[in-house]
Design an enzyme around this catalytic site. Structure first.
Site, PDB file in Angstrom:
ATOM      1  N   CYS A   1       0.841  14.315  14.623  1.00  0.00           N
ATOM      2  CA  CYS A   1       0.466  15.689  14.266  1.00  0.00           C
ATOM      3  C   CYS A   1      -0.645  15.584  13.221  1.00  0.00           C
ATOM      4  O   CYS A   1      -1.347  14.568  13.175  1.00  0.00           O
ATOM      5  CB  CYS A   1       1.671  16.511  13.814  1.00  0.00           C
ATOM      6  SG  CYS A   1       2.543  15.918  12.353  1.00  0.00           S
TER       7      CYS A   1
ATOM      8  N   HIS B   1      19.449  -6.097   6.464  1.00  0.00           N
ATOM      9  CA  HIS B   1      19.023  -4.744   6.830  1.00  0.00           C
ATOM     10  C   HIS B   1      19.949  -4.080   7.853  1.00  0.00           C
ATOM     11  O   HIS B   1      19.959  -2.865   8.000  1.00  0.00           O
ATOM     12  CB  HIS B   1      17.587  -4.759   7.365  1.00  0.00           C
ATOM     13  CG  HIS B   1      16.633  -5.349   6.389  1.00  0.00           C
ATOM     14  ND1 HIS B   1      16.320  -4.732   5.201  1.00  0.00           N
ATOM     15  CD2 HIS B   1      15.965  -6.523   6.392  1.00  0.00           C
ATOM     16  CE1 HIS B   1      15.493  -5.501   4.524  1.00  0.00           C
ATOM     17  NE2 HIS B   1      15.261  -6.599   5.219  1.00  0.00           N
TER      18      HIS B   1
ATOM     19  N   HIS C   1      12.410  -3.569   8.615  1.00  0.00           N
ATOM     20  CA  HIS C   1      13.529  -3.237   7.726  1.00  0.00           C
ATOM     21  C   HIS C   1      14.351  -2.040   8.205  1.00  0.00           C
ATOM     22  O   HIS C   1      15.541  -1.973   7.934  1.00  0.00           O
ATOM     23  CB  HIS C   1      13.011  -2.930   6.311  1.00  0.00           C
ATOM     24  CG  HIS C   1      12.549  -4.152   5.578  1.00  0.00           C
ATOM     25  ND1 HIS C   1      12.236  -4.147   4.245  1.00  0.00           N
ATOM     26  CD2 HIS C   1      12.336  -5.434   6.012  1.00  0.00           C
ATOM     27  CE1 HIS C   1      11.860  -5.367   3.869  1.00  0.00           C
ATOM     28  NE2 HIS C   1      11.902  -6.164   4.934  1.00  0.00           N
TER      29      HIS C   1
ATOM     30  N   ASP D   1       0.922  17.372  18.639  1.00  0.00           N
ATOM     31  CA  ASP D   1       0.575  18.798  18.653  1.00  0.00           C
ATOM     32  C   ASP D   1      -0.946  18.883  18.710  1.00  0.00           C
ATOM     33  O   ASP D   1      -1.639  17.875  18.934  1.00  0.00           O
ATOM     34  CB  ASP D   1       1.204  19.543  17.456  1.00  0.00           C
ATOM     35  CG  ASP D   1       0.563  19.201  16.122  1.00  0.00           C
ATOM     36  OD1 ASP D   1      -0.317  18.303  16.076  1.00  0.00           O
ATOM     37  OD2 ASP D   1       0.926  19.832  15.110  1.00  0.00           O
TER      38      ASP D   1
ATOM     39  N   THR E   1      -0.354  15.487   9.880  1.00  0.00           N
ATOM     40  CA  THR E   1       0.028  14.576   8.793  1.00  0.00           C
ATOM     41  C   THR E   1       1.050  13.520   9.214  1.00  0.00           C
ATOM     42  O   THR E   1       1.215  12.533   8.495  1.00  0.00           O
ATOM     43  CB  THR E   1       0.688  15.368   7.646  1.00  0.00           C
ATOM     44  OG1 THR E   1       1.843  16.037   8.190  1.00  0.00           O
ATOM     45  CG2 THR E   1      -0.262  16.395   7.049  1.00  0.00           C
TER      46      THR E   1
END
Ligand code: RB5
Length: 146
Positions: free
Chosen positions: A66, A134, A99, A9, A68
């Protein structure tokens, strides 16, 4: 050549060019799904574009940026087949692959600088899913979609 779909963004636009260059330097074919300027947009629109492209192309992976990394990861994880991981550094990027077999990496331009971004790309590109114990855990995550 492995394909990478990238999106951002306005709050991730400034660093996207660097990320594209880092990926191309490593031999990836990068498709930029926008946004293409720092004009304000809504991050779910770009998360959806990248997530749908990755879900349709099993050999690819995605990058979402973005402010964060949080909103992009929340939105991308709504799309079936997507395991989007919000990462902060080398270790979290490495673990997201090893993982969680994540297929989209998300981070925040307001959180990490260019040096950390390079270490995230390094870790992501150089780490394979470990499988083993995993494998079943990832299968259980995907079963939650049903
Ligand atoms: C935009 O201001 C910001 O909210 C967005 O880039 C992102 O950080 C959301 O999670």
């Amino acid at each position: 050549m492995k394909k990478v779909y990238i999106g951002c963004d306005h709050a991730g636009f400034a660093i996207k060019g660097l990320v594209i260059k880092l990926l191309q330097k490593r031999g990836y074919e990068v498709e930029d799904l926008g946004t293409y300027s720092s004009e304000r947009v809504d991050y779910p629109d770009y998360a959806e574009k990248v997530a749908r492209a990755v879900a349709a192309d099993k050999e690819s992976f995605g990058v979402l940026i973005c402010g964060t990394g949080i909103g992009m990861s929340i939105a991308a994880n709504k799309i079936k087949g997507i395991r989007a991981a919000e990462v902060h550094d080398y270790y979290t990027a490495q673990m997201a692959r090893a993982h969680n077999d994540a297929n989209i990496v998300c981070f925040g331009e307001r959180v990490v600088g260019p040096g950390v971004v390079e270490s995230i790309i390094d870790a992501w590109c150089n780490t394979e899913f470990e499988g083993g114990r995993h494998e079943n855990r990832v299968k259980k995550i995907m079963a939650l979609e049903e």
